[in-house]
Design an enzyme around this catalytic site. Structure first.
Site, PDB file in Angstrom:
ATOM      1  CG  HIS A  14      -1.743  -8.534  -0.430  1.00 34.39           C
ATOM      2  ND1 HIS A  14      -1.278  -7.257  -0.334  1.00 34.39           N
ATOM      3  CD2 HIS A  14      -3.075  -8.405  -0.667  1.00 34.39           C
ATOM      4  CE1 HIS A  14      -2.282  -6.398  -0.485  1.00 34.39           C
ATOM      5  NE2 HIS A  14      -3.371  -7.078  -0.702  1.00 34.39           N
ATOM      6  N   GLY A  58     -17.861   2.120  -1.355  1.00 31.02           N
ATOM      7  CA  GLY A  58     -18.747   3.271  -1.113  1.00 31.02           C
ATOM      8  C   GLY A  58     -19.946   3.275  -2.057  1.00 31.02           C
ATOM      9  CG  LEU A  97     -18.602   0.569   3.592  1.00 30.87           C
ATOM     10  CD1 LEU A  97     -17.747   1.741   4.045  1.00 30.87           C
ATOM     11  CD2 LEU A  97     -20.044   0.762   4.052  1.00 30.87           C
ATOM     12  N   GLY A  98     -18.468  -1.903  -0.653  1.00 29.34           N
ATOM     13  CA  GLY A  98     -18.444  -1.888  -2.123  1.00 29.34           C
ATOM     14  C   GLY A  98     -17.797  -0.614  -2.625  1.00 29.34           C
ATOM     15  CE1 TYR A 116      -3.158  -2.909   0.160  1.00 28.45           C
ATOM     16  CE2 TYR A 116      -3.752  -2.282   2.381  1.00 28.45           C
ATOM     17  CZ  TYR A 116      -3.923  -3.097   1.287  1.00 28.45           C
ATOM     18  OH  TYR A 116      -4.869  -4.090   1.310  1.00 28.45           O
TER      19      TYR A 116
END
Ligand code: NAP
Length: 304
Positions: free
Chosen positions: A114, A201, A198-199, A55
């Site tokens: 990962h 958002g 939350l997909g 990240y």
């Protein structure tokens, strides 16, 4: 805040886990604000943070390291990941050292692979992970994006400990994991850490698409259109229950046995909002309405 038992490990963590990919992405949030949000989340009771060496090329881990300095180390449960291209034995050991340094800590609570890498034998990666475990550099070994056969195979190569979690793509619309891997994990008491909770958002009404590539914008716009009726139903259910759409969507996940929801936000008001998903349960009627609304959604594979 309510705590949930992390499967067989017996660790007590918050049902919501703070995701942090965005905190390594300067175009989304600057470092000072990211540090502020992370500290706020911990103060409000979220005690688990999910990051990865990939990240922001390590930046997310650096930001977390800075943010958690003012807390006692044991107050935060740190989850980080070794990248798909670091799964050879020596690379795993080196990657873990890099994460420890960036996080400014001497142990990682939960260290995940990962993504599986089909060019590296699972045994080799598992042995390196177990060495880190034996040395006390990581407290638990976990996986991410591992299908059922690969999860089983990985478990066979561990002798001193077991897989403590599998982080997977899961939300009320995207339910592939329910076919085989989740039932197996629930039976074996291995927790599922759900990302895309939350997909991104979009499940809670986000309309803006952040990308300069035209094809991507078009695909995302088509996706937003195809889930519109589901988003409306979620919003209606939320209104009836005096909750918000994000609270409904996250509650759907965390009410399940051994399922934790990873979410990210750059805003304090969304942090507060999301915490309202804890401590209550959607009723059978609402769950049925969500299932029916999901069945009506048809998504073109290419816009997912
Ligand atoms: N293991 C893996 O392979 C993998 C893959 C992807 C992600 N992850 C992890 O999962 C984390 C979460 O990322 P995700 O991709 O799954 O995204 P997500 O949490 O499903 O969605 C994040 C989006 O939701 C918005 N949002 C958050 N709370 C909201 C609220 N209450 N109301 C309205 N909008 C809200 C955020 O916008 P605002 O900033 O405006 O709040 C952001 O745009 C990542 O940071 C990462 O740690 C892991």
């Amino acid at each position: 805040m309510e705590r949930k038992t992390l499967g067989w490990t017996g660790e007590k963590i918050s049902p919501l886990i703070l995701g942090s990919w965005e905190y390594g992405t300067i175009s989304i949030i600057d470092e000072a604000n990211a540090v502020k949000i992370i500290r706020k989340a911990i103060e409000m009771g979220i005690n688990a943070i999910d990051t990865a060496e990939s990240y922001g090329n390590g930046l997310s881990e650096i930001v977390i390291g800075k943010a958690i300095k003012q807390f006692k180390r044991e107050e935060v449960f740190i989850i980080t990941k070794v990248s798909i291209d670091h799964l050879r034995y020596d690379d795993v050991l080196r990657a873990a050292e890099g994460s420890l340094k960036r996080l400014e800590t001497n142990y990682i609570d939960l260290y995940l692979v990962h993504w599986p890498n089909h060019y590296v034998p699972i045994r080799e990666t598992a042995k390196a992970m177990e060495r880190l475990f034996n040395e006390g550099k990581i407290r638990y070994i976990g996986l991410s994006n591992f299908s059922l056969p690969l999860l089983r195979e990985f478990r066979e190569h561990l002798s001193k400990t077991d897989v403590a979690a599998n982080e997977l793509h899961y939300n009320l619309l995207f339910r592939d994991v329910e076919k085989e891997v989740l039932p197996y994990m629930q039976k074996e008491n291995i927790p599922l850490l759900a990302y895309d909770s939350l997909g991104l958002g979009y499940l809670v009404g986000r309309k803006e698409v952040r990308n300069e590539y035209r094809w991507y914008v078009l695909a995302r716009e088509a996706y937003i259109r195809s889930i519109e009726s589901l988003v409306n139903e979620i919003s209606l259910i939320a209104k009836e229950l005096n909750k918000t759409p994000a609270q409904v969507v996250l509650n759907w996940l965390i009410s399940k046995d051994n399922v934790f929801a990873i979410f990210n936000t750059t805003k304090e008001e969304h942090l507060k909002d999301n915490l309202g998903s804890i401590g209550w349960k959607l009723g059978d009627n609402e769950l049925r309405r969500i299932d029916e609304a999901v069945k009506r959604v048809i998504i073109d594979y290419f816009v997912r």
